[in-house]
Design an enzyme around this catalytic site. Structure first.
Site, PDB file in Angstrom:
ATOM      1  N   ARG A 232       0.862  -1.175   0.000  1.00  0.00           N
ATOM      2  CA  ARG A 232       0.000   0.000   0.000  1.00  0.00           C
ATOM      3  C   ARG A 232       0.902   1.229   0.000  1.00  0.00           C
ATOM      4  O   ARG A 232       2.014   1.193   0.565  1.00  0.00           O
ATOM      5  CB  ARG A 232      -0.863   0.043   1.265  1.00  0.00           C
ATOM      6  CG  ARG A 232      -2.024  -0.926   1.264  1.00  0.00           C
ATOM      7  CD  ARG A 232      -3.136  -0.490   0.302  1.00  0.00           C
ATOM      8  NE  ARG A 232      -4.297  -1.332   0.364  1.00  0.00           N
ATOM      9  CZ  ARG A 232      -4.576  -2.319  -0.501  1.00  0.00           C
ATOM     10  NH1 ARG A 232      -3.750  -2.590  -1.482  1.00  0.00           N
ATOM     11  NH2 ARG A 232      -5.678  -3.020  -0.397  1.00  0.00           N
ATOM     12  N   GLU A 261      -3.409   7.570  -4.485  1.00  0.00           N
ATOM     13  CA  GLU A 261      -3.618   7.106  -5.852  1.00  0.00           C
ATOM     14  C   GLU A 261      -5.083   7.300  -6.253  1.00  0.00           C
ATOM     15  O   GLU A 261      -5.949   7.259  -5.381  1.00  0.00           O
ATOM     16  CB  GLU A 261      -3.182   5.636  -6.012  1.00  0.00           C
ATOM     17  CG  GLU A 261      -3.694   4.690  -4.955  1.00  0.00           C
ATOM     18  CD  GLU A 261      -3.108   3.291  -5.079  1.00  0.00           C
ATOM     19  OE1 GLU A 261      -3.886   2.399  -5.414  1.00  0.00           O
ATOM     20  OE2 GLU A 261      -1.892   3.093  -4.834  1.00  0.00           O
ATOM     21  N   HIS A 279      -1.250   0.492  -9.752  1.00  0.00           N
ATOM     22  CA  HIS A 279      -1.868  -0.453  -8.805  1.00  0.00           C
ATOM     23  C   HIS A 279      -2.520  -1.597  -9.593  1.00  0.00           C
ATOM     24  O   HIS A 279      -3.744  -1.758  -9.567  1.00  0.00           O
ATOM     25  CB  HIS A 279      -2.891   0.252  -7.910  1.00  0.00           C
ATOM     26  CG  HIS A 279      -3.274  -0.565  -6.701  1.00  0.00           C
ATOM     27  ND1 HIS A 279      -3.674  -0.012  -5.522  1.00  0.00           N
ATOM     28  CD2 HIS A 279      -3.321  -1.911  -6.499  1.00  0.00           C
ATOM     29  CE1 HIS A 279      -3.959  -0.968  -4.652  1.00  0.00           C
ATOM     30  NE2 HIS A 279      -3.749  -2.142  -5.235  1.00  0.00           N
TER      31      HIS A 279
HETATM   32  C1  8YV Z   1      -6.807  -4.601  -6.229  1.00  0.00           C
HETATM   33  C2  8YV Z   1      -5.731  -4.762  -3.878  1.00  0.00           C
HETATM   34  O1  8YV Z   1      -6.030  -3.837  -7.064  1.00  0.00           O
HETATM   35  O2  8YV Z   1      -6.042  -6.966  -3.177  1.00  0.00           O
HETATM   36  C3  8YV Z   1      -5.896  -5.802  -2.847  1.00  0.00           C
HETATM   37  O3  8YV Z   1      -5.879  -5.448  -1.672  1.00  0.00           O
HETATM   38  O4  8YV Z   1      -5.468  -3.644  -3.603  1.00  0.00           O
HETATM   39  C4  8YV Z   1      -5.828  -5.145  -5.308  1.00  0.00           C
HETATM   40  O5  8YV Z   1      -5.792  -6.484  -5.574  1.00  0.00           O
HETATM   41  C5  8YV Z   1      -7.970  -3.818  -5.939  1.00  0.00           C
HETATM   42  O6  8YV Z   1      -8.724  -4.173  -4.867  1.00  0.00           O
HETATM   43  C6  8YV Z   1      -8.824  -3.748  -7.209  1.00  0.00           C
HETATM   44  O7  8YV Z   1      -9.336  -2.542  -7.321  1.00  0.00           O
END
Ligand code: 8YV
Length: 313
Positions: A232, A261, A279
């Protein structure tokens, strides 16, 4: 017309939207010209939120949905969901573990190779027609180097497996020693950074890990060191990282995640020693299909009164 009303905080791929629209009355928060007007209008009937890892669900939002029963998250990280609020109010929370592990580990190694071997820069050199007149600089080998992994959960383990296949020495920092892995546990993050050639960050976000990669860690990583962040944006002190990239306290960084972001700090865009990803660690068709299915399976199980496939709360 489906009866159960759900609030979506952000879009999912079309194949999920079609399925969700067929089974629920879906309210699209991200498309609302005035979000608060939509929440005020439909909030009293919402029984589920379908969200994404980076969008989460705040206590402020959940508090406006008196019939809310479940938050289903498209992503493994639940740091943007107020879990204490959910727990205190009997709201179930689910996520999408396991199905994205291999892809996020792939992108960590991909970013490491791209950064150390300067693959994006090499691509630009060839495309610009400069091959033959401008020499590609010699770059940094990855195989056989020392890899420090910050976080030894499912994805950390998958990254370690890949780094091991590159003949790398692996050591890791985590809250506790993981006796099920053959890698050396280093409880001191600065010592790990000092030892490592490459530091890969894959700890969960949230209060406990805010800015754990700070100026001291970057200094210890040193001028030949490379930082990879697939966790993150909050886990890295971005000001310290930008300064370290600008003055070459570290060699380079490969980043899939950022603070604020998708509004990336503009200074990253001016730096040559950073490789940037939007991301997209879990962003393959295969994984996103599995994530969407898990979100839908969790919602369906909840409304059928069955056990949730992947509960968090
Ligand atoms: C995804 C994520 O990009 O799994 C997570 O915690 O941040 C990512 O896999 C996101 O949730 C998709 O928008």
């Amino acid at each position: 017309m489906p009866e159960v009303e759900i609030l979506m905080t952000g879009s999912y791929p079309e194949w999920d939207m079609v399925d969700l629209e067929a089974n629920y009355r879906v309210h699209r928060l991200w498309e609302a010209t005035d979000r608060q007007t939509l929440i005020t209008r439909v909030g009293k009937d919402i029984r589920a939120i379908a969200t994404r890892g980076e969008l989460g669900a705040s206590a402020e939002l959940m508090a406006q949905l008196p019939k809310l029963e479940i938050v289903s998250c498209y992503g493994v990280g639940t740091d943007a969901i107020d879990l204490s609020y959910a727990r205190a109010n009997g709201i179930r929370v689910t996520n999408t573990p396991d199905v994205l592990t291999e892809d996020v580990a792939d992108i960590a190694i991909g970013l490491l190779l791209a950064t150390a071997r300067q693959i994006p820069q090499a691509d630009v050199l060839v495309r610009s027609g400069l091959w033959g007149s401008v020499a590609m600089p010699l770059v940094t080998r990855v195989s056989g180097k020392k890899v420090g992994i910050v976080g030894m959960g499912r994805i950390g383990k998958a990254i370690a497996k890949r780094a091991a296949a590159f003949g790398c020495d692996i050591s890791y920092f985590a809250r506790h020693d993981h006796t099920d892995v053959p890698y050396a546990y280093e409880p001191d993050l600065i010592a790990l950074a000092g030892w490592a050639d490459f530091l890969i960050v894959i700890v969960p976000g949230g209060e406990a890990t805010v800015k754990i990669i700070n100026a001291d860690v970057l200094k210890a990583l040193g001028p030949n060191g490379i930082l990879i962040n697939v966790s993150r944006g909050t886990t890295v002190d971005e000001q310290a990282l930008i300064a370290a990239l600008q003055d070459r306290t570290i060699q380079a960084a490969g980043l899939d995640v950022f603070l604020n972001e998708p509004r990336v700090d503009a200074r990253f865009l001016t730096l040559q020693n950073v490789v940037l990803q939007p991301h997209h660690g879990s962003g393959t068709v295969e994984t996103r299909k599995a994530m969407g299915k898990l979100v839908r399976d969790n919602l369906a199980a909840h409304f059928a009164g069955s056990a949730l496939p992947t509960p968090v709360v």
